[in-house]
Write a protein that holds these residues in place. Structure first.
Motif, PDB file in Angstrom:
ATOM      1  N   ILE A   1      -3.339  -4.087   2.501  1.00 10.35           N
ATOM      2  CA  ILE A   1      -1.915  -3.910   2.773  1.00 10.35           C
ATOM      3  C   ILE A   1      -1.109  -5.042   2.141  1.00 10.35           C
ATOM      4  O   ILE A   1      -0.051  -4.817   1.543  1.00 10.35           O
ATOM      5  CB  ILE A   1      -1.657  -3.830   4.291  1.00 10.35           C
ATOM      6  CG1 ILE A   1      -2.157  -2.491   4.803  1.00 10.35           C
ATOM      7  CG2 ILE A   1      -0.181  -3.978   4.605  1.00 10.35           C
ATOM      8  CD1 ILE A   1      -2.109  -2.354   6.266  1.00 10.35           C
ATOM      9  N   LEU A   2      -1.646  -6.246   2.239  1.00 15.20           N
ATOM     10  CA  LEU A   2      -0.937  -7.363   1.624  1.00 15.20           C
ATOM     11  C   LEU A   2      -0.840  -7.178   0.120  1.00 15.20           C
ATOM     12  O   LEU A   2       0.222  -7.391  -0.478  1.00 15.20           O
ATOM     13  CB  LEU A   2      -1.663  -8.670   1.939  1.00 15.20           C
ATOM     14  CG  LEU A   2      -1.394  -9.222   3.335  1.00 15.20           C
ATOM     15  CD1 LEU A   2      -2.179 -10.483   3.570  1.00 15.20           C
ATOM     16  CD2 LEU A   2       0.092  -9.513   3.483  1.00 15.20           C
ATOM     17  N   VAL A   3      -1.959  -6.765  -0.498  1.00 18.89           N
ATOM     18  CA  VAL A   3      -1.929  -6.561  -1.947  1.00 18.89           C
ATOM     19  C   VAL A   3      -0.911  -5.493  -2.304  1.00 18.89           C
ATOM     20  O   VAL A   3      -0.094  -5.664  -3.212  1.00 18.89           O
ATOM     21  CB  VAL A   3      -3.337  -6.181  -2.459  1.00 18.89           C
ATOM     22  CG1 VAL A   3      -3.266  -5.715  -3.896  1.00 18.89           C
ATOM     23  CG2 VAL A   3      -4.274  -7.356  -2.328  1.00 18.89           C
ATOM     24  N   LEU A   4      -0.922  -4.414  -1.544  1.00 16.76           N
ATOM     25  CA  LEU A   4       0.031  -3.326  -1.804  1.00 16.76           C
ATOM     26  C   LEU A   4       1.469  -3.829  -1.674  1.00 16.76           C
ATOM     27  O   LEU A   4       2.308  -3.604  -2.549  1.00 16.76           O
ATOM     28  CB  LEU A   4      -0.226  -2.187  -0.824  1.00 16.76           C
ATOM     29  CG  LEU A   4       0.688  -0.973  -0.956  1.00 16.76           C
ATOM     30  CD1 LEU A   4       0.279  -0.158  -2.168  1.00 16.76           C
ATOM     31  CD2 LEU A   4       0.646  -0.116   0.285  1.00 16.76           C
ATOM     32  N   THR A   5       1.718  -4.569  -0.584  1.00 20.36           N
ATOM     33  CA  THR A   5       3.064  -5.062  -0.350  1.00 20.36           C
ATOM     34  C   THR A   5       3.518  -5.969  -1.477  1.00 20.36           C
ATOM     35  O   THR A   5       4.610  -5.834  -2.015  1.00 20.36           O
ATOM     36  CB  THR A   5       3.123  -5.844   0.973  1.00 20.36           C
ATOM     37  OG1 THR A   5       2.445  -5.102   1.961  1.00 20.36           O
ATOM     38  CG2 THR A   5       4.541  -6.082   1.397  1.00 20.36           C
ATOM     39  N   ILE A   6       2.644  -6.892  -1.829  1.00 21.21           N
ATOM     40  CA  ILE A   6       3.056  -7.855  -2.856  1.00 21.21           C
ATOM     41  C   ILE A   6       3.263  -7.161  -4.188  1.00 21.21           C
ATOM     42  O   ILE A   6       4.213  -7.451  -4.905  1.00 21.21           O
ATOM     43  CB  ILE A   6       2.020  -8.987  -2.959  1.00 21.21           C
ATOM     44  CG1 ILE A   6       2.039  -9.812  -1.678  1.00 21.21           C
ATOM     45  CG2 ILE A   6       2.323  -9.877  -4.156  1.00 21.21           C
ATOM     46  CD1 ILE A   6       0.948 -10.820  -1.612  1.00 21.21           C
ATOM     47  N   SER A   7       2.378  -6.199  -4.509  1.00 19.61           N
ATOM     48  CA  SER A   7       2.582  -5.583  -5.821  1.00 19.61           C
ATOM     49  C   SER A   7       3.807  -4.692  -5.826  1.00 19.61           C
ATOM     50  O   SER A   7       4.437  -4.514  -6.860  1.00 19.61           O
ATOM     51  CB  SER A   7       1.335  -4.812  -6.271  1.00 19.61           C
ATOM     52  OG  SER A   7       0.646  -4.301  -5.188  1.00 19.61           O
ATOM     53  N   LEU A   8       4.184  -4.151  -4.667  1.00 19.73           N
ATOM     54  CA  LEU A   8       5.418  -3.364  -4.645  1.00 19.73           C
ATOM     55  C   LEU A   8       6.648  -4.263  -4.659  1.00 19.73           C
ATOM     56  O   LEU A   8       7.662  -3.938  -5.262  1.00 19.73           O
ATOM     57  CB  LEU A   8       5.455  -2.471  -3.396  1.00 19.73           C
ATOM     58  CG  LEU A   8       4.570  -1.235  -3.420  1.00 19.73           C
ATOM     59  CD1 LEU A   8       4.598  -0.553  -2.071  1.00 19.73           C
ATOM     60  CD2 LEU A   8       5.060  -0.273  -4.478  1.00 19.73           C
TER      61      LEU A   8
ATOM     62  N   LEU B   1       5.323   2.856   5.387  1.00 22.21           N
ATOM     63  CA  LEU B   1       6.307   3.849   4.952  1.00 22.21           C
ATOM     64  C   LEU B   1       7.595   3.155   4.531  1.00 22.21           C
ATOM     65  O   LEU B   1       8.219   3.523   3.541  1.00 22.21           O
ATOM     66  CB  LEU B   1       6.600   4.834   6.082  1.00 22.21           C
ATOM     67  CG  LEU B   1       5.662   6.017   6.231  1.00 22.21           C
ATOM     68  CD1 LEU B   1       6.061   6.837   7.434  1.00 22.21           C
ATOM     69  CD2 LEU B   1       5.724   6.877   4.985  1.00 22.21           C
ATOM     70  N   ILE B   2       7.974   2.138   5.300  1.00 26.23           N
ATOM     71  CA  ILE B   2       9.201   1.412   4.986  1.00 26.23           C
ATOM     72  C   ILE B   2       9.084   0.776   3.609  1.00 26.23           C
ATOM     73  O   ILE B   2       9.946   0.960   2.737  1.00 26.23           O
ATOM     74  CB  ILE B   2       9.474   0.331   6.048  1.00 26.23           C
ATOM     75  CG1 ILE B   2       9.889   0.983   7.367  1.00 26.23           C
ATOM     76  CG2 ILE B   2      10.563  -0.630   5.573  1.00 26.23           C
ATOM     77  CD1 ILE B   2      10.070   0.014   8.500  1.00 26.23           C
ATOM     78  N   ILE B   3       7.974   0.040   3.396  1.00 21.03           N
ATOM     79  CA  ILE B   3       7.786  -0.628   2.112  1.00 21.03           C
ATOM     80  C   ILE B   3       7.777   0.388   0.972  1.00 21.03           C
ATOM     81  O   ILE B   3       8.434   0.211  -0.058  1.00 21.03           O
ATOM     82  CB  ILE B   3       6.440  -1.387   2.118  1.00 21.03           C
ATOM     83  CG1 ILE B   3       6.488  -2.527   3.125  1.00 21.03           C
ATOM     84  CG2 ILE B   3       6.100  -1.904   0.744  1.00 21.03           C
ATOM     85  CD1 ILE B   3       7.280  -3.692   2.676  1.00 21.03           C
ATOM     86  N   MET B   4       7.046   1.496   1.175  1.00 20.94           N
ATOM     87  CA  MET B   4       6.915   2.455   0.081  1.00 20.94           C
ATOM     88  C   MET B   4       8.254   3.094  -0.254  1.00 20.94           C
ATOM     89  O   MET B   4       8.609   3.225  -1.421  1.00 20.94           O
ATOM     90  CB  MET B   4       5.876   3.522   0.450  1.00 20.94           C
ATOM     91  CG  MET B   4       4.464   3.002   0.338  1.00 20.94           C
ATOM     92  SD  MET B   4       3.313   4.016   1.245  1.00 20.94           S
ATOM     93  CE  MET B   4       2.765   5.108  -0.008  1.00 20.94           C
ATOM     94  N   SER B   5       8.998   3.494   0.768  1.00 19.89           N
ATOM     95  CA  SER B   5      10.236   4.182   0.406  1.00 19.89           C
ATOM     96  C   SER B   5      11.295   3.201  -0.089  1.00 19.89           C
ATOM     97  O   SER B   5      12.183   3.590  -0.827  1.00 19.89           O
ATOM     98  CB  SER B   5      10.764   5.023   1.568  1.00 19.89           C
ATOM     99  OG  SER B   5      10.845   4.255   2.713  1.00 19.89           O
TER     100      SER B   5
END
Lengths: 350, 515
Positions: free
Chosen positions: A23-30, B362-366
């Motif tokens: 989740i951290l990796v996903l968050t940071i890359s987004l 969901l928040i981050i993705m959208s």
């Protein structure tokens, strides 16, 4: 503790860390690119701001601009921002920073103590979210278990059927919408509770806590009304299954009072699945609790999330995602452990 | 490890059965072991299935709600102009409507309703107006006075309220050449008094997009109306104020009360060029009651928003649940059928997905991938397939040991063929039930996302309407017509699918006798 249980524990812990890490990796890359821009902007602002304080004289505007650009480049290099966010060096650096909540300063928010550091702001909100969430959890669990056992002893009665319908209804109603209706009824029409749940007394006031509790009543009632029906429904089904067991029937035959059988013997046997199911359904309602905070203006993490989204305060959003993920994972982890501890199949390694 | 039953609160199929259900008799024990045999029985007897379904009250209730939603969808596509959907966020489209008007029926509810006149929009063009309601009507006539074409739009209104309108407004759009036309407004009151309230030449408009088309609005607060009315003050026995023409024009001469009866607004356009043409004109009497469902702060007709919400909700609910359950089913079958290493690793991935906290992600993705409705559907599918995967895996484990599957294997049928020919058909009935049961989750998730401000902003959804209601503090301002209907619709839609799903499920799965 058998080896089966230890193995189970080990698997769960590994699982938890994999989830947290991904989740951290996903968050940071987004969020990486956006975060870079945010930091660079604040560097620019600081340089220009510092310049006006220093009273350095320039011949003309171009020289001033050159000086500013040089300072900005220097600072960006100092911060290690000249590499892109996905370079391994910076990526792990950011990862580490998120994990210790070292996320710099928020652009829009300040904590009650006046600090604008993301860490302070978020840490201040956690207890309020936990207060609302755990209180409602406890009330829902107590009411649900009591009602569920009661209904199990009267399976297929009118009350039982009403509760089934009620449980289905309360599952399809959005809790935040119900909150708005509650505000309309109790704050607007009847004027019993305040519409906004942020207390008006300052946080260092001795009565702050009581004020907080008063303001908590309406969100609490909202969550409990929509929550206890389905818990009672689950408990009723588990307990009524156990009531069919021979050993319970034997206890009835021995003449042990019904109440004692229900709340002591049957409930004890039904405890493990009840704990897991209630725990998991509550972990699932964690997100719902956030929206309740938004509706009632409760000064917790969910409200902060909502405000931060509105203002696109990226450091706060990252920090909140991390903290709420952590809380969620720890909750799920403990529920898993409790389940694993009680479930004999786990001990025997399936 | 069937340790994730929470998601199956109501849906009782498969994995949590071993915890909740304790077989009560030998008969049940047999059924318990042969859930899938039961499904075969049902799929072969569609007719008995339907007749059994009809006997369940809750299933019928669900179907009725669903039919209402479907008819709302049909009405949205064929009954109201599609522009209302596309222009939902364009304030100009809704400019003729009142702000925060309550529904026209709100008087029935005592103090909730406000004693205010109904908002009236009369238009000279046929579509989209209140002109043909009751005694109100619009007539258009053309005369020629000394070589000048005079087009008269006459608005006949039967005014019966005890309160004057909040304001009135005349809008027009016309096609003109060099010499600007003039516009004159006269009002004939119920006692046949004639008031000339406005006369002016039409100045080039600011808002006209096309040069030859002029749009204009004359407000009741216009200073020309104010001046003209000074001449009529003498008719009144008491003090009237020309700054409030809407009160003065609708009042009795003798005392402070409303003169009820038929009013006629004659809007005369003097056209000096032969090519000039009046395209449209409207008379708007401002009120605080409008339409079946009232309006919101941006003057949008909530009826339109609510009706458009139905197809959107059905689309989200059905697409998310169908796709995610098909994905979950195939995933679970592969895991269960292949077994061993494949099973272990697939289930490990499933576990990881299970422990993802949905809302923060969901928040981050959208926030950073986009907010279009299709993306939201994708996100929800991403979080929606795991439960089914677990259930279908455990069923596939049972089915693969049935003799006919083993026989198929022995004659050398390929795995894919066995899965599609022998395993999936067994799971289909259960799949329908789980699709129906998981619809409300998807609808609720989309609504929650919209509510925290991350929905698709370009289309009207129920969650979006509630988001706007929340930002406008509708609850603490008592704007109940803005709050209650969207939430009710969300809840009812969810309810319909849960009822249908539970009914199918309990028919297939006799262990759960009744919900």
């Amino acid at each position: 503790m058998t080896s089966g249980f230890l193995f189970f524990l080990f698997k769960r812990i590994i699982n938890m860390f994999i989830v947290l890490f991904s989740i951290l990796v996903l968050t940071i890359s987004l969020l990486g690119p956006t975060m870079d821009n945010v930091i660079k902007d604040s560097v620019k602002y600081n340089v220009i701001d510092g310049l006006s304080n220093q009273k350095v004289e320039f011949k003309d505007i171009t020289e001033r601009q050159r000086y500013i650009d040089k300072q900005i480049l220097l600072q960006i290099k100092n911060l290690g921002l000249e590499e892109p966010w996905y370079s391994p060096n910076r990526f792990f650096n950011t990862l580490f920073k998120v994990m210790v909540l070292d996320l710099g300063k928020s652009n829009f928010f300040v904590s009650d103590s006046g600090s604008s550091s993301v860490k302070d702001i978020i840490i201040e909100k956690i207890p309020k979210t936990l207060l609302l969430f755990t209180t409602s959890t406890i009330v829902i669990a107590l009411m649900g278990v009591y009602l569920g056992v009661f209904l199990a002893s009267r399976a297929d009665s009118k009350l039982d059927r009403i509760n089934s319908i009620f449980a289905i209804f309360s599952n399809s109603i959005p809790v935040w919408w119900f909150g708005m209706i509650m505000i309309f009824i109790f704050a607007f029409s009847l004027n019993i509770f305040p519409a906004r749940s942020t207390p008006s007394t300052p946080p260092n006031d001795p009565f702050y806590f009581f004020d907080l509790l008063y303001h908590m009543t309406l969100p609490l009632i909202t969550m409990v009304i929509l929550g206890f029906g389905s818990v009672a429904f689950i408990v009723r089904h588990i307990v009524s299954g156990i009531l069919e067991e021979d050993f319970i029937k034997a206890k009835f035959a021995m003449g042990i009072p019904k109440k004692k059988i229900l709340y002591s013997h049957a409930l004890k046997n039904a405890a493990p699945p009840i704990i897991t199911m209630i725990g998991l359904s509550l972990a699932g309602s964690f997100g719902g609790a956030f929206t309740v905070e938004v509706v009632f203006d409760w000064p917790g993490m969910g409200k902060l999330y909502f405000d931060a989204i509105g203002l696109m305060d990226v450091p706060i959003i990252i920090g909140l995602t991390y903290v709420s993920t952590l809380i969620f994972l720890v909750t799920v982890f403990f529920i898993d452990i409790i389940y694993g501890y009680f479930d004999p199949r786990v001990k025997l390694n399936e | 490890m069937s340790n994730k039953q929470a998601d199956n609160n109501n849906n009782n199929s498969g994995s949590n059965a071993d915890n909740i259900e304790f077989p009560t008799s030998k008969k049940n024990l047999i059924l318990n072991n042969n859930t899938s045999d039961k499904s075969i029985h049902n799929i072969n007897n569609n007719l008995t299935f339907i007749s059994e379904f009809i006997r369940r009250k809750s299933g019928i209730a669900g179907v009725i709600i669903l039919l209402i939603l479907v008819s709302m969808t049909i009405y949205a596509f064929f009954g109201i102009p599609f522009a209302s959907f596309k222009e939902w966020n364009n304030p100009n489209y809704w400019i003729d409507n009142p702000r925060l008007a309550s529904p026209i029926w709100s008087d029935f509810f005592g103090y909730l309703g406000r004693d205010t006149p109904e908002h009236l929009i009369l238009s000279s063009s046929v579509e989209n107006n209140d002109a043909n309601r009751g005694a109100n009507k619009v007539t258009i006539s053309t005369t020629n006075e000394n070589g000048i074409n005079v087009v008269t739009h006459s608005y006949h209104i039967n005014y019966n309220s005890d309160i004057p309108p909040n304001d009135f407004m005349i809008t027009y759009s016309l096609h003109k050449e060099k010499i600007p036309p003039a516009i004159e407004i006269e009002l004939i009151r119920p006692n046949n008094n004639k008031f000339d309230i406005y006369f002016d030449s039409i100045t080039p408009s600011i808002s006209g997009s096309n040069q030859s088309i002029t749009l204009g609005r004359i407000f009741s607060t216009d200073s020309l109306i104010h001046q003209k009315l000074l001449d009529y003050l003498k008719f009144y026995n008491y003090k009237q104020e020309t700054s409030k023409p809407e009160v003065m024009l609708f009042s009795n001469h003798e005392n402070r009360s409303i003169m009820k009866g038929n009013y006629t607004f004659n809007v005369k356009f003097y056209l000096f060029n032969n090519e000039d043409e009046i395209l449209n004109s409207k008379l708007i009497l401002g009120g605080e009651k409008f339409g079946l469902m009232g309006t919101d702060e941006l003057r949008r007709d909530l009826t339109v928003g609510l009706v458009w919400g139905a197809p959107v909700a059905l689309f989200i609910g059905l697409s998310v649940s169908t796709i995610s359950i098909v994905i979950g089913m195939i995933y679970g079958i592969i895991a269960g059928y292949k077994g061993k290493r494949t099973d272990e690793s697939l289930m490990r991935i499933n576990d990881i997905f299970y422990s993802l906290p949905t809302l923060p992600l969901l928040i981050i993705m959208s926030l950073f991938l986009g907010r279009s409705i299709f993306l939201i559907v994708l996100f929800l599918i991403f979080f929606g397939w795991m439960g089914t995967a677990k259930i279908s895996r455990s069923l596939a484990l049972q089915i693969k040991n049935f003799q006919y599957v083993e026989a198929a294997k022995l004659i050398g049928q390929s795995d894919i063929k066995i899965i599609f020919k022998h395993i999936i058909p067994q799971l289909l009935p259960l799949t329908f039930a789980s699709i129906a049961i998981s619809v409300p989750g998807a609808i609720l998730a989309e609504a929650s996302l919209s509510f925290i401000g991350l929905g698709d902003p370009s289309i009207p959804t129920w969650g979006q309407i509630l988001h706007e209601a929340h930002t406008a503090a509708a609850a603490s301002r008592g704007l109940w017509w803005w709050l209650i209907p969207p939430g009710m619709l969300i809840a009812l839609t969810g309810l319909a699918f849960v009822l249908i799903g539970n009914t199918i499920d309990s028919l297939l799965n006799p262990k759960m006798k009744r919900m």
